[in-house]
Structure formats: structure tokens, C-alpha cells
Design a protein around this motif. Structure first.
Motif, PDB file in Angstrom:
ATOM      1  N   ALA A 216       1.005  -1.281   0.082  1.00 32.42           N
ATOM      2  CA  ALA A 216       0.005  -0.042   0.111  1.00 32.42           C
ATOM      3  C   ALA A 216       0.665   1.239   0.041  1.00 32.42           C
ATOM      4  CB  ALA A 216      -0.870  -0.070   1.179  1.00 32.42           C
ATOM      5  N   LEU A 217       2.005   1.186   0.703  1.00 26.40           N
ATOM      6  CA  LEU A 217       2.859   2.349   1.133  1.00 26.40           C
ATOM      7  C   LEU A 217       3.627   2.458  -0.386  1.00 26.40           C
ATOM      8  CD1 LEU A 217       3.069   4.259   3.403  1.00 26.40           C
ATOM      9  CD2 LEU A 217       4.819   3.056   3.999  1.00 26.40           C
ATOM     10  N   TRP A 218       4.164   1.404  -1.021  1.00 29.64           N
ATOM     11  CA  TRP A 218       4.897   1.361  -1.964  1.00 29.64           C
ATOM     12  C   TRP A 218       4.148   1.916  -3.161  1.00 29.64           C
ATOM     13  CZ3 TRP A 218       5.456  -3.442  -5.633  1.00 29.64           C
ATOM     14  CH2 TRP A 218       6.505  -3.115  -6.735  1.00 29.64           C
ATOM     15  N   GLN A 219       2.988   1.501  -3.452  1.00 26.46           N
ATOM     16  CA  GLN A 219       1.857   1.904  -4.572  1.00 26.46           C
ATOM     17  C   GLN A 219       1.424   3.432  -4.489  1.00 26.46           C
ATOM     18  OE1 GLN A 219       0.963   0.287  -7.566  1.00 26.46           O
ATOM     19  NE2 GLN A 219       2.766  -0.802  -6.961  1.00 26.46           N
ATOM     20  N   SER A 220       1.386   3.681  -2.922  1.00 29.59           N
ATOM     21  CA  SER A 220       0.696   5.137  -2.558  1.00 29.59           C
ATOM     22  C   SER A 220      -0.568   5.153  -3.096  1.00 29.59           C
ATOM     23  CB  SER A 220       1.573   6.112  -2.923  1.00 29.59           C
ATOM     24  OG  SER A 220       1.152   6.848  -4.193  1.00 29.59           O
ATOM     25  N   TYR A 221      -1.239   4.234  -3.920  1.00 30.92           N
ATOM     26  CA  TYR A 221      -2.392   4.210  -4.151  1.00 30.92           C
ATOM     27  C   TYR A 221      -3.111   3.039  -4.214  1.00 30.92           C
ATOM     28  CZ  TYR A 221      -7.107   4.631  -6.376  1.00 30.92           C
ATOM     29  OH  TYR A 221      -8.531   4.490  -6.590  1.00 30.92           O
ATOM     30  N   ILE A 222      -4.254   2.871  -3.404  1.00 33.88           N
ATOM     31  CA  ILE A 222      -4.528   1.204  -3.549  1.00 33.88           C
ATOM     32  C   ILE A 222      -6.172   1.510  -3.726  1.00 33.88           C
ATOM     33  CG2 ILE A 222      -2.861  -0.112  -2.464  1.00 33.88           C
ATOM     34  CD1 ILE A 222      -4.991   0.352   0.138  1.00 33.88           C
ATOM     35  N   ASP A 223      -6.859   0.579  -4.590  1.00 34.96           N
ATOM     36  CA  ASP A 223      -8.270   0.449  -4.713  1.00 34.96           C
ATOM     37  C   ASP A 223      -8.631  -0.987  -4.749  1.00 34.96           C
ATOM     38  OD1 ASP A 223      -7.539  -0.280  -7.087  1.00 34.96           O
ATOM     39  OD2 ASP A 223      -9.027   0.967  -8.057  1.00 34.96           O
ATOM     40  N   PRO A 224      -9.737  -1.450  -4.335  1.00 35.68           N
ATOM     41  CA  PRO A 224     -10.096  -2.768  -4.098  1.00 35.68           C
ATOM     42  C   PRO A 224      -9.896  -3.719  -5.152  1.00 35.68           C
ATOM     43  CG  PRO A 224     -11.806  -1.356  -3.180  1.00 35.68           C
ATOM     44  CD  PRO A 224     -10.954  -0.381  -3.795  1.00 35.68           C
ATOM     45  N   PRO A 225     -10.207  -3.281  -6.487  1.00 34.35           N
ATOM     46  CA  PRO A 225      -9.924  -4.270  -7.632  1.00 34.35           C
ATOM     47  C   PRO A 225      -8.605  -4.497  -7.655  1.00 34.35           C
ATOM     48  CG  PRO A 225     -11.505  -2.640  -8.401  1.00 34.35           C
ATOM     49  CD  PRO A 225     -10.826  -2.066  -7.235  1.00 34.35           C
ATOM     50  N   THR A 226      -7.633  -3.395  -7.374  1.00 36.69           N
ATOM     51  CA  THR A 226      -6.268  -4.096  -7.522  1.00 36.69           C
ATOM     52  C   THR A 226      -5.743  -4.778  -6.540  1.00 36.69           C
ATOM     53  OG1 THR A 226      -5.960  -1.578  -8.265  1.00 36.69           O
ATOM     54  CG2 THR A 226      -4.038  -2.790  -8.033  1.00 36.69           C
ATOM     55  N   VAL A 227      -6.172  -4.483  -5.098  1.00 40.91           N
ATOM     56  CA  VAL A 227      -5.517  -5.104  -3.891  1.00 40.91           C
ATOM     57  C   VAL A 227      -6.293  -6.677  -3.834  1.00 40.91           C
ATOM     58  CG1 VAL A 227      -4.256  -3.378  -3.093  1.00 40.91           C
ATOM     59  CG2 VAL A 227      -6.801  -3.985  -2.475  1.00 40.91           C
ATOM     60  N   PHE A 228      -7.217  -6.839  -4.423  1.00 40.43           N
ATOM     61  CA  PHE A 228      -8.189  -7.727  -4.176  1.00 40.43           C
ATOM     62  C   PHE A 228      -8.393  -8.662  -5.612  1.00 40.43           C
ATOM     63  CE2 PHE A 228      -9.764  -5.747  -0.481  1.00 40.43           C
ATOM     64  CZ  PHE A 228      -9.486  -6.539   0.506  1.00 40.43           C
ATOM     65  N   ASP A 229      -7.267  -8.507  -6.545  1.00 40.49           N
ATOM     66  CA  ASP A 229      -7.504  -9.213  -7.883  1.00 40.49           C
ATOM     67  C   ASP A 229      -7.026 -10.683  -7.641  1.00 40.49           C
ATOM     68  OD1 ASP A 229      -7.056  -9.834 -10.322  1.00 40.49           O
ATOM     69  OD2 ASP A 229      -5.308  -8.895 -10.881  1.00 40.49           O
ATOM     70  N   PRO A 230      -8.018 -11.432  -8.010  1.00 35.58           N
ATOM     71  CA  PRO A 230      -7.983 -12.844  -7.961  1.00 35.58           C
ATOM     72  C   PRO A 230      -6.639 -13.380  -8.719  1.00 35.58           C
ATOM     73  CG  PRO A 230     -10.029 -12.438  -8.881  1.00 35.58           C
ATOM     74  CD  PRO A 230      -9.185 -11.237  -8.786  1.00 35.58           C
ATOM     75  N   GLY A 231      -6.495 -12.578  -9.610  1.00 32.69           N
ATOM     76  CA  GLY A 231      -5.087 -13.005 -10.446  1.00 32.69           C
ATOM     77  C   GLY A 231      -3.619 -13.023  -9.446  1.00 32.69           C
TER      78      GLY A 231
END
Lengths: 312, 417, 288, 251
Positions: A216-231
Motif C-alpha cells: 500500500a505504501l509502495w504503490q501509494s494508491y490502492i483500490d479494491p480491484p487492484t489489491v483483491f485481484d484474484p489474479g
């Protein structure tokens, strides 16, 4: 003797990784950060999927939850990030422990789907809770150079690998492998399998969440589709199986190979990079079906269980 | 015990070393190529991570083409005139597979290995978030085309600029149009991602403050494939107009299902969807009369030195890519043009100078309109047009005087079409 | 318009679309214990094929459906025979990996072949509907449900009463015994995957008729098939129908009662609950 | 064990089973295939729950305890189809059981060594479970059970498929165990084994106990022979006995 050589090799690998930033090639560091991140994630998957034989499809839930919780606590409650990170890791570990109890009663594909549902449900809940950023996500302050994140991710990856090594060579590791071989038999020799499995699941969750808070800190922006990507879960699984499930070095090796392949594919081709990556994965499956380290143990004693007949 | 043998660890080492070497080799190869280009000293290289594959590949291609058209037109004119000397433009694209993670590593790669110091953004707000953090930390300017999320500009970054207005402003023109057509009750339906939420909130606030009665408002998960029950509910509320803020598939689905459910509106409007040629192609005659909030149309009365008028831009685009441009492409071209203006103003391609020039551009007049660059990098003052699908084509119906083109508001019921 | 009557109908019809998309997935899983991660991309490919046949030759999708079924059957048969069979006995998760790679390849190939543009199969009747007692019945969705019911019956008859079908069932129950009985496992698997691919293609054409698609649309379809298969229960011909109806109704009613934004919370929450309470699904066999 | 019943679906597998075992004795459990022997073991071992009735171990009710708790009480079972840990070495297999049996450190290793010696497995200590031969796996199963320091041992056909020499050796081991005070319930098809070691024999037929007593007595009951060998055999034999031409000798 062989152990000593192993330690030496481990030390050399870690030393090389530590010295990598001396090349001061930021791109290489960026890629290496991603690889270290996935090495840690794949190692965390390996604990539950590789050692215990429970093929989780939802480990991204812990990664995402770690990232979202840390961001929420630091942005909404103005906690110092380190406190928020600790709380997020503990919270996610607890989440894994509690949900592990019912979910780990399921086996094979059923466990896979249940964990997939867990991840999707977690994402759906996060999307609808404003405190957790909702669908809009969080943006966090930009911090210093990429080297910090490289070392953080590398630290977690080393922790994960060392932890795996210690577990494999401990009584707890034997218990996990016994559960993977034959769970009823493990119970019959007095192993509290529920506790052991849940512990493995929670450890996996804790490692995943650690990666998440750094991410989260590295990306500095997070949203659900990115951090919960089943991929992301699929990549953990692919990397572990490719390198060799149930081994210490397997997940790390898998992460290195897939990470580098992805970058190479993106550099070589403008619009067929996924195609190249897909063909690469298929080739590995077809020509190295037991994983690269070759000691991959087929899940659950090599038998394909759970095949169900079609009935009317 | 075979769990971890020396041989295998050795193999592991060898393979990793090989791969790292391959990666470094590949990277340096790329760098060499670019330095040889730069050594010609008459080329300016601009990087752009873009979505050639993955979930955003469709819009990604429009953005890609928009950037490319500017490069081709400028190069055809002999290059970009900077300080009396003409420089060829060389755009470097790299596929991010639609993933923000990859935008970070690709941007990093282009900056540090390929030595690129000027950037145009990838498509979509999350990807811009990711790419811009790298640009910011390396102090190289990036102009965003493909995401107007306010949050991007609220971070205090100094190196991110945009050709897009805030997402929250998209629906203002649509509501102004509806106001004059006797629409009183509106239903809002929006997806749960950042862009859709911001656009919807802006739209709903604008509607309430402009005398509309918002009779229904709901959020659905991105990628929803069945919204028929929401339409059934909206029909019960007797909304005059439906305003959808989501993604292309959902806009098409809403029109399809409104017809299937025989839910009639006096007007239907969407942010993403109608402006793309695929919308009318997908829906055929059912798309007739649907309104689209746009950022640009070929009919607008603006022009500049590079592309000429908006209509000439459209002709150039069609000549190059075979289809009509929509606003994604035009706004991308505008972003590229902003980069060109800044380089000319700075008198060099030095990233710091270009950034300062961008910040000091003030009000500019391009083929997509006149707007002012704000201190936080966003833009203000762009007049947003509205389009309507008429005979399968997007026709500009807003602002005045184009409102004379409006047809079929209120829309005829489905049974009368 | 009766609000709740219409919403229930919406749910049932969406159930048809969801169920027909899961038919193949359920069959492959039930017989071979194979989870086909490329399932969604197979379907999208079929939708493109139907669209191409419609646009270039003017063949209506319902006329080209048998041809598409056969083409996919053949392709699936050969794919299983030549490629998937090589790893299917090695390890459960190698097949996951293989189909994961296949999904990447297919999705990217479709971008190269058809571009990333959004498409839908737009026939004259695509958006038409029947009106019945104040309820709207969209034709394509109605047909999807009918096809699902007919295909489920046919599949059941085939598996229950044909010689080949019985061989497939025997293989599903006990692979080793089936081999000892002289059943050629690779051929049965190839047949099953072929049949599954053909059914996936049918589902894909219906998806193309009822929704917009692009090469990237396969992923959500695979996840949807997962959910429907589990809800209905692996290993029964009626599972996809039951699972589709349950999910469709649940989403329709839930999205009205709680708001559409909670649809995924409800869907996946229920899925978790079902798995914990009755892991074999609604129609599945009792726990072993 | 009181009035225990178990049904699967509509099928009644066990009905009204009641018996208790004397400490330090070996009890044989016999019955034809499908009589419900393995189901009974599953119920006692906790792998399955009875629909009716109660099971006590000493004075503790165990029929609703998880398998691992039952095992730790000293009520240890083996499986009809060998279930060993393929991913662990033979030694690790045994050590795992010893650990949960409460042993640690030096003591644990000594105990493991002792058990391996008793079961003649010490040469295979480092071999992974999957690479052991079937007789070795059977003995490993027994060894693993012993490492738990069992008070009551449920042995489900541990001797099936062994050759005569191996059989004698196994019987030897059971005798040693009895001398150490371990109670055993032995399920076996081989009459020779049952007759040779049991203090008492239970006969299960179609889900009910039809006989209970010392081996010589039980085997003489006609209902047992009927269950085992079929009605016609018994009738023949009765005719033969009536004709004064002697009986069968055990089997």
C-alpha cells in the motif's frame, strides 16, 4: 555437510539480493521489489497450499485486507503508519484464524472455491464500507526512494523463506505434511489437525498481510480491484507450483522466473505479451510437470480424489 | 531427506542468475537503442505505458492512437520546433497488460534504463495513480489522458498534469441540456469504481442544486451483467431520465435491458459509452436518441496549429486509423499537444524545465477547446459537449448552438420505435 | 407492471443465462476433476465466432449454433487428447496451471484476431421481449433458459442411457475400476472435454446475444461458472440449472432489497455459507 | 458401549451393539464382509458418529469427541487400508505419534528407536512413507499406534496380506503388547490369528452382535457358522454330525 552447503548458498543468495541496489539501476530494483513481493506471497501460499495440501484460491484476501486496513487506520484515524501496519497484520492474521476454522473443514476443490468466495466477499464488503475506502480506495503519501521498499519486501521474503525452512524442519512441519498425506490418520495419532491447519492458514495470512501493508505504501494508491485481484492468488499458486510446492526455494524460484518472464514478455512484444507469458506457463507445465525443483509432491498422497460422478 | 538438496539449490542459483542476466541484458539493449536515437540529437523521446492487452485494452488503444496521431502529424510537419530547431518525436509504448503494478515497473524501466524523461500516462485512474508515483519520485513530468479522478491531483504532486477535467464535472452539460427539455425527475445508477463514483457524486450534487428531483440512486458492482431488476424499480419511481455512470458494457446492457423490460424514459444519458463508435454498432437502432457526456466532439469550433480544427483532427484520425475518433483519442492527442507546447515554451526537453513550463502554461487554446492549467496540475474551464446518437452517429447537441440538433427528447416509447 | 412478479422473472431468466454458461464447467469438473480456468475465454471465442458468421455470411446465430458446437467439440477433443491428457493424471493442480496459461493465450489471441473492441451479437430479436400478463420476458434470455433445460435433459439422458454416457459416468466414479473394465480413459476424457467445449460454446453464444463482450470478458464468466456449479452441486446434470436459478433469483431479489451494490456480498457470502453447511451444493450427493 | 446404532442414509449398518472390554485382554471381532466391523471401529475411534447409543472409555463418554482427543486418551486405532504419511520418513511417522503421545527430546528418540526395533523397521528409518512396501507399511501403522502409548488398541485387519512368517511375527508383537497391559480389539479375517490370540471373541453379523464368549465356545455356535459359512454348510455339517462323522477344525 549438505546442510552447511545449503546455508552457504542461502547466504550467497541473500547477500546478492542485499547488494543488488548497488547497481543503482532503479528499474532493476523496481522489478526486484515486485519479485521479492511475489516471492513472499508465494511462500505464504506455500504454507497452506504446498505444505498442508490445502489449495487456497483466496490468499489475496489477506494481502488486500492488510493493505486496506493499514491505509484506513493511517488515513482515517491518523495512526502512525507503523502502528497501522502492525494492527493490520494482526487483524488479518486473526481474520485468517477465525475463518480458517470453518473453511478448513472443506477439502480439495471445495476448499479452493470457498477461499475464492472469501476473497471476493471480502472485496465486496470493503467496497461498501467507507471507512475502508469504499470503491474509491486510498491514496497515501509518497515515500522516499524505491530502495526502502525493496529492502522491506526482501525482508519479508527472507522471513517467509526462513520461516518455511524452520517449519519444514520442525515437528509442526511434520504435522502439516502428515495432514497433507492423510488427515484422518493424522487425527488418529492424536494430532489436533484443526488447530494445526488454522495455525498454518493464519501464518499464511500474517505473511500476506505484511506484504499488503508494504505494498500500500509502495504503490501509494490502492483500490479494491487492484489489491483483491484474484489474479494475485493465481500467481502465488502458479509460482509455487512452477518452482516446486512444499519446498523452501520453490516459491522463490517460481517468483523469480515468472517475474522475469513477465518483464521480458513486456519488453519484447507490444501486444502479445500475455500470449508469450501464457505459452511460457503452458510449456513449463508440459515439460516440467513436477515443478522445477522436481520434488513436487502430488497433493494428498498422489491420488486424485474428489472426482464425483455425474448423476441425474 | 530430499526436501532440499544441494543440487537443486545450485540449479536454483544458476537459473536465477541466468534470468537476472537476461533481464539486465534486455534492459541495456533497450537503453542502447534509445541512446543511439538520442545521440542523433534531433529526437525527443516520450514514454507512454499503455494498455495493449487486458481489461482496458479497448480504451487503451484509443489513447495509444491519440498519442500516435500527434507524433505522426508533428513528424510530418518536420518535427517539433523548439528554439528554432526541429526535433523528431519518438513515442515509446510499453504494454502494461492493464495492470497498475506493471505501470510502475514500466515507467521505472523507461526512466532509468531507457533514459526517457517525459511521459504521457497510461489509461484509467488507478494506472495513472501508479505510474505517476514513479514519475513524481524521479521528478519527470507526466501528462495524464484517461482519468480525471480528483484524488490524483489532491496528493500534492508536482509532476502530474492532465488534459481531462475532474470526473465530477462530466455530467453538468447533460443536466443543463435536460433542464431545458422539461425533464424533472432523474434516476442515477453508477458503478463502484473511483471514476464512476466521483462522476456520479458530481452529477447528483449538480442535479439537486439545479432543481431536479433525484428519485433513485444506486451503486452496482463494476462488471454487473444484469441490471433488469434495477430498471424495474426505476420504472416504478417514474423517472423521466436515466443517468448511468459506469463502464461501456454496463451502458450497453442498461439500454438493452431497458428495451427488454419495456422501461421507457424521456431521456437516457451515460458518461462512458455513447461516445464510442462501438456503442451504436452494438445496439443498432436501439441506441437512437441516447445522450452521451463527452469531453470533445469533431463539431466543436476550436482549432490549433498542429491539427487545425476539430473537424480536421477527426479527418486526420480517420485517415490514419480507419475509424472516427472519440473523446478518449482526442483528449490523448490534446495531452500530447500540451507536452509539445511545454517543450517549446521551455526551449528544451529537460524534465524540470518542461514541468515548470507546464505549470506556467496558463490558459491554452487547442483543438479540443480552451482551458487553464491549475496549480495542482488539473485543468479548468473546458466546455464539455454532449452527444446524441442519431442514425447510428454521434451528433453534437450541446453546447449552444448545437442544441438545435437535439432530436427525440422526450424519447418515443420502445413500442413506437 | 407487478414489481415483485417482474423481479422474480428477471431472476429466473438471469438464472438461465448463468446456468447455461456453467453447464460445461460443471461437466468437466464432475467427470475429470478438471477446473478449466480458460472456460470463460472459450465462451467468448464462441461468441466471436457466431458474430463473425453473422456479419460475414449472414448466418443467424441459432442456425450456426450446431456448426459452432461441432467445431468446439472437435477442438476441445483434440486439445484434451494432445495436450491436457499429458498432465491430467500427473497432478490436480497442473491442470489448473495449464488452463490458466491457456486462458492467457486465448485472451491475447482474441485481441490480435478481433481487436479489443466491445462487440455484441446484434440480431433483430436480440432486445425483443414477449409481454405476458404485465410481465416482460426478453426473448434471448427466455431461449437461454429453454436451451439450458433441454440441454440438461439431453445430457442426463446421454449420461444415463447411452453406452458412451455410462462409460463417462463410470470413469467419473472410479477411474481405476473403469480402466480395468476396459474403458479407454484418455478417449473418455477427450470426449468429455470436447462435449464440454461444445456446451461452453453454446453458453458463449447466448452470452454474446445477451451481453456485450470483449476479449477480456472471460474471467468473470469463469468465476460465475464456479459459483453456479458449487451452488447447484458438482456431479449432477441438473446442478447448473439449480445453481443458476438460485443465484439469479438471489441477485435479483437481493439487489432490490439491499441495493445492487451488495449483490457480491450476498452472492459470495451465501456461497461461503453453502460451502460450510452443505459443501456438496443443493443437488449434490450427500457428503462422502 | 451401549445400544450403539449407525445408519447411512436409509441403510442400517449397526444396530443395538453393546459390549465392554476387560482391561489387559485381547478381544477378537469377527464377522463376514459387510457385517459392520470397520464401521464399528470408525465409531469407537471417532471417525464417525453413532446415530444412537453411547460409547465410554473408562468412565468418559467419547462418542462426540474429535478423533485426535480420543487418540490422546490412549484409544488408538489402525486402518484397514493402510494410511501412513507418504511425505514423511518412517522415523518421522513414528516420531510424530510419540510427540503427540507426550514424549520430547531424548526420551522421544529412545522410544522411537525401541518401537522400530520391536517392529523390525530400524533399517528403513529414513525411507519416505510412499516408498515402503506393503508389509512395511502395515508394521509402520502398528508402530505408529504403539508410539502413542495406547491403553486400548483397535487393530483393523493389520495382518491381511502377510505371509506366514510375517504373521507369526505380528502375533508375537501383539502378545508382547498384551504382556505390557495393552487392551486390544482385533479385527481379523484369519481365524487362525483370532483363535490363537483372543481371550474372547465377538461376532458381528448384519449389524448385530450374534455371539460373545471364549473363542472355542463361539466357534462352536451354529448361528456363527451359519453367518460365516452359509446355511447350507451348517446343515451339511449337522447332517454329518448326526451321521457321526466328526466336525470342522476351526477353519
Amino acid at each position: 555437510m549438505s546442510k552447511r552447503v545449503n546455508y552457504a548458498l542461502f547466504a550467497v543468495v541473500v547477500l546478492a539480493a542485499l547488494l543488488l541496489p548497488l547497481t543503482s539501476n532503479d528499474y532493476l530494483i523496481q522489478v526486484a521489489t515486485g519479485i521479492a513481493m511475489y516471492a513472499a506471497l508465494a511462500s505464504s501460499w506455500n504454507l497452506i497450499g504446498g505444505l498442508t495440501g490445502y489449495p487456497s484460491f483466496g490468499n489475496v484476501a489477506f494481502f488486500g485486507l492488510g493493505a486496506v486496513l493499514a491505509a484506513a487506520l493511517s488515513v482515517n484515524l491518523h495512526w502512525p503508519y507503523i502502528d497501522a501496519a502492525l494492527a493490520a497484520v494482526l487483524g488479518s492474521g486473526l481474520f485468517g484464524l477465525v475463518l480458517g476454522l470453518p473453511l478448513l473443514r472443506l477439502r480439495g476443490h471445495y476448499f479452493s472455491i470457498a477461499t475464492l468466495a472469501l476473497a471476493e466477499a471480502t472485496m465486496a464488503v470493503v467496497t461498501n464500507v467507507n471507512f475502508l475506502g469504499g470503491g474509491q480506495g486510498f491514496s497515501l503519501p509518497l515515500l522516499g526512494s524505491g530502495k526502502i521498499f525493496y529492502y522491506l519486501m526482501l525482508g519479508i521474503a527472507v522471513l517467509a523463506a526462513a520461516g518455511t525452512y524452520l517449519i519444514i524442519n520442525s515437528h509442526f512441519g511434520n504435522i502439516l505434511l502428515a495432514i497433507k498425506s492423510d488427515e484422518l490418520a493424522a487425527q488418529s495419532v492424536g494430532v489436533n489437525t484443526v488447530l494445526a491447519k488454522s495455525t498454518a492458514f493464519a501464518l499464511s495470512a500474517v505473511l500476506g498481510a505484511m506484504v499488503g501493508v508494504v505494498y500500500a505504501l509502495w504503490q501509494s494508491y490502492i483500490d479494491p480491484p487492484t489489491v483483491f485481484d484474484p489474479g494475485i492468488t493465481v500467481f502465488m499458486l502458479v509460482m509455487t507450483l512452477m518452482g516446486g510446492a512444499g519446498t523452501v526455494a520453490g516459491p522463490v524460484l517460481g517468483a523469480v522466473i515468472i517475474g522475469v518472464l513477465t518483464q521480458l514478455a513486456m519488453s519484447f512484444s507490444k501486444n502479445a505479451s500475455s500470449l508469450l507469458l501464457g505459452l511460457g506457463i503452458m510449456a513449463v507445465v508440459l515439460f516440467l510437470p513436477r515443478g522445477i525443483l522436481g520434488v513436487h509432491r502430488p497433493a494428498k498422497g498422489g491420488e486424485r480424489r474428489g472426482a464425483r460422478p455425474l448423476r441425474g | 531427506m530430499v526436501r532440499k538438496s544441494v543440487k537443486l539449490t545450485g540449479l536454483f542459483m544458476a537459473v536465477s542468475l541466468l534470468l537476472v542476466a537476461a533481464l539486465a541484458g534486455c534492459g541495456s539493449q533497450g537503453a542502447k537503442q534509445n541512446t543511439s536515437n538520442a545521440s542523433a540529437a534531433d529526437t525527443i523521446t516520450i514514454g507512454a505505458p499503455d494498455a495493449a492487452t487486458g481489461a482496458l485494452a479497448n480504451e487503451g488503444k484509443l489513447v495509444h492512437d491519440g498519442y500516435t496521431l500527434w507524433q505522426d502529424v508533428v513528424n510530418k510537419q518536420g518535427g517539433l520546433l523548439v528554439g528554432g530547431k526541429r526535433y523528431k518525436i519518438n513515442l515509446v509504448f510499453k504494454d502494461d497488460q492493464s495492470k497498475p503494478d506493471n505501470d510502475k515497473s514500466l515507467t521505472e524501466q523507461m526512466i532509468t534504463q531507457d533514459g526517457i524523461k517525459l511521459f504521457l500516462s497510461p489509461y484509467a485512474s488507478p494506472n495513472i495513480f501508479a505510474a505517476s508515483t514513479v514519475a513524481e519520485s524521479h521528478k519527470v513530468p507526466m501528462i495524464a489522458a484517461g482519468g480525471g479522478a480528483k484524488k490524483i491531483f489532491e496528493r500534492g504532486y508536482k509532476y502530474i498534469f492532465s488534459s481531462y477535467p475532474y470526473s465530477g464535472e462530466y455530467l453538468g452539460s447533460v443536466l443543463d441540456l435536460l433542464k431545458g427539455r422539461g425533464i424533472k425527475t432523474v434516476a442515477f445508477l453508477h458503478a463502484d469504481d473511483l471514476f464512476s463514483q466521483e462522476a456520479d457524486q458530481g452529477g447528483e450534487a449538480y442535479a439537486k442544486s439545479h432543481g431536479f428531483d433525484v428519485v433513485y440512486s444506486a451503486q452496482y458492482p463494476s462488471g454487473a451483467t444484469d441490471l433488469s431488476s434495477q430498471l424495474t424499480q426505476i420504472a416504478q419511481k417514474k423517472a423521466d431520465a436515466l443517468i448511468g455512470t459506469g463502464h461501456f458494457e454496463e451502458a450497453v446492457q442498461l439500454v438493452k435491458q431497458a428495451k427488454q423490460m419495456n422501461v421507457n424514459f424521456k431521456a437516457m444519458a451515460f458518461t462512458v459509452g455513447p461516445t464510442m463508435p462501438a456503442f451504436a454498432q452494438n445496439l443498432g437502432k436501439d441506441a437512437e436518441g441516447v445522450l452521451g457526456a463527452s469531453l470533445w466532439t469533431p463539431d466543436l469550433p476550436y482549432k490549433d496549429d498542429v491539427f487545425g480544427t476539430a473537424a480536421q483532427y477527426a479527418a486526420l484520425y480517420k485517415q490514419s486509423f480507419g475509424t472516427e475518433p472519440d473523446y478518449h483519442a482526442a483528449m490523448a492527442s490534446a495531452a500530447a499537444e500540451m507536452m509539445g507546447l511545454a517543450i517549446q515554451k521551455a526551449g528544451s526537453a529537460d524534465p524540470q524545465k518542461v514541468r515548470d513550463a507546464l505549470a506556467g502554461l496558463g490558459t491554452v487554446h487547442l483543438f479540443d477547446g480552451s482551458f487553464t492549467i491549475e496549480p495542482n496540475g488539473s485543468i479548468k474551464g473546458l466546455v464539455l459537449p454532449v452527444i446524441q446518437i442519431q442514425n447510428g452517429k454521434a451528433v453534437t447537441v450541446w453546447p449552444a448552438p448545437f442544441d438545435k440538433n437535439i432530436k427525440d427528447i422526450p424519447l418515443p416509447p420502445w413500442s413506437k420505435r | 407492471m407487478h414489481l415483485w412478479g417482474q423481479i422474480i422473472v428477471n431472476g429466473i431468466l438471469q438464472g438461465g443465462v448463468l446456468g447455461i454458461s456453467a453447464l460445461a464447467f460443471s461437466l468437466q469438473w464432475g467427470v475429470m476433476d478438471l477446473i478449466n480456468l480458460a472456460h470463460g475465454s472459450f465462451q467468448i471465442l464462441a461468441a466471436y465466432l457466431a458474430l463473425t458468421l453473422l456479419n460475414s455470411l449472414g448466418i443467424d446465430p441459432f442456425l450456426s449454433l450446431p456448426l459452432i458446437f461441432l467445431l468446439f467439440f472437435a477442438a476441445g477433443y483434440l486439445l484434451q487428447l494432445w495436450i491436457i491428457n499429458r498432465v491430467i493424471s500427473a497432478n490436480l493442480f497442473m491442470t489448473l496451471l495449464l488452463t490458466f496459461g491457456m486462458d492467457f493465450v486465448l485472451a491475447n489471441l482474441m485481441i490480435l484476431l478481433f481487436s479489443a473492441d466491445y462487440k455484441s451479437i446484434n440480431t433483430g430479436y436480440a432486445n425483443a421481449s414477449l409481454h405476458l400478463a404485465g410481465i416482460e420476458l426478453p426473448v434471448v434470455r427466455l431461449l437461454a433458459l429453454l436451451f439450458l433445460i433441454v440441454l440438461s435433459v439431453l445430457l442426463w439422458l446421454f449420461l444415463e442411457y447411452s453406452r458412451t454416457g455410462r462409460a463417462i459416468r463410470a470413469t467419473a466414479m472410479e477411474r481405476e475400476s473403469a480402466r480395468l473394465m476396459g474403458i479407454k480413459i484418455p478417449a473418455v476424457y477427450a470426449l468429455t472435454f470436447g462435449l464440454g467445449s461444445g456446451l461452453a460454446a453454446v453458453g458463449g453464444v447466448f452470452f454474446g446475444l445477451s451481453n456485450t463482450f470483449s476479449p477480456a470478458a472471460g474471467g468473470p464468466l469463469t468465476v460465475g461458472a464456479f459459483v453456479v456449479t458449487i451452488l447447484g452441486g458438482v456431479g449432477t446434470s441438473w446442478g447448473p440449472l439449480a445453481g443458476g436459478l438460485i443465484l439469479g433469483l438471489l441477485e435479483a431479489v437481493g439487489s432490490v432489497v439491499f441495493g445492487p451494490t451488495y449483490v457480491n456480498v450476498i452472492t459470495f457470502g451465501l456461497l461461503l455459507l453453502v460451502l460450510i453447511i452443505r459443501p456438496t451444493g443443493v443437488l449434490g450427493r450427500a457428503a462422502r | 458401549m451401549r445400544e450403539v446404532g449407525k445408519s447411512f442414509g436409509g441403510l442400517q449398518v449397526l444396530e443395538g451393539i453393546s459390549f465392554s472390554l476387560t482391561e489387559g485382554s485381547i478381544t477378537g471381532l469377527i464377522g463376514p464382509n459387510g457385517a459392520g466391523k470397520s464401521t464399528l471401529v470408525n465409531l469407537i475411534g471417532g471417525a464417525d458418529r453413532p446415530n444412537r447409543g453411547e460409547i465410554y472409555f473408562h468412565s468418559l463418554r467419547v462418542d462426540h469427541l474429535p478423533v485426535w482427543r480420543i487418540a490422546r486418551l490412549g484409544l488408538v486405532r489402525t486402518f484397514q487400508v493402510t494410511r501412513i504419511f507418504n511425505d514423511l520418513t518412517l522415523r518421522e511417522n513414528i516420531r510424530l505419534a510419540g510427540w503427540t503421545g507426550g514424549l520430547r527430546g531424548r526420551k522421544l528418540e529412545t522410544e522411537v528407536d525401541g518401537i522400530m526395533q520391536l517392529c523390525e523397521l530400524e533399517t528403513k528409518a529414513g525411507v519416505p512413507g510412499r516408498d515402503l512396501s506393503l508389509p512395511e507399511q502395515k508394521r509402520l501403522q502398528l508402530a505408529r499406534a504403539l508410539a502413542l502409548k495406547p491403553k486400548l488398541l483397535l487393530l483393523d485387519e493389520v495382518m491381511a496380506g502377510l505371509n506366514p512368517a510375517e504373521l507369526d511375527r505380528a502375533i508375537q508383537i501383539l502378545r508382547v503388547l498384551r504382556d505390557r497391559g495393552v487392551t486390544m480389539l482385533v479385527i481379523e479375517h484369519l481365524m487362525r490369528v483370532i483363535m490363537g490370540i483372543s481371550d474372547r471373541v465377538l461376532v458381528l453379523h448384519q449389524g448385530s452382535l450374534i455371539a460373545d464368549g471364549p473363542p472355542e465356545q463361539v466357534v462352536g455356535l451354529s448361528r456363527v457358522q451359519e453367518a460365516y459359512l452359509g446355511r447350507r454348510y451348517v446343515q451339511n455339517r449337522e447332517t454329518a454330525a448326526a451321521n457321526g462323522s466328526g466336525g470342522v477344525s476351526g477353519c
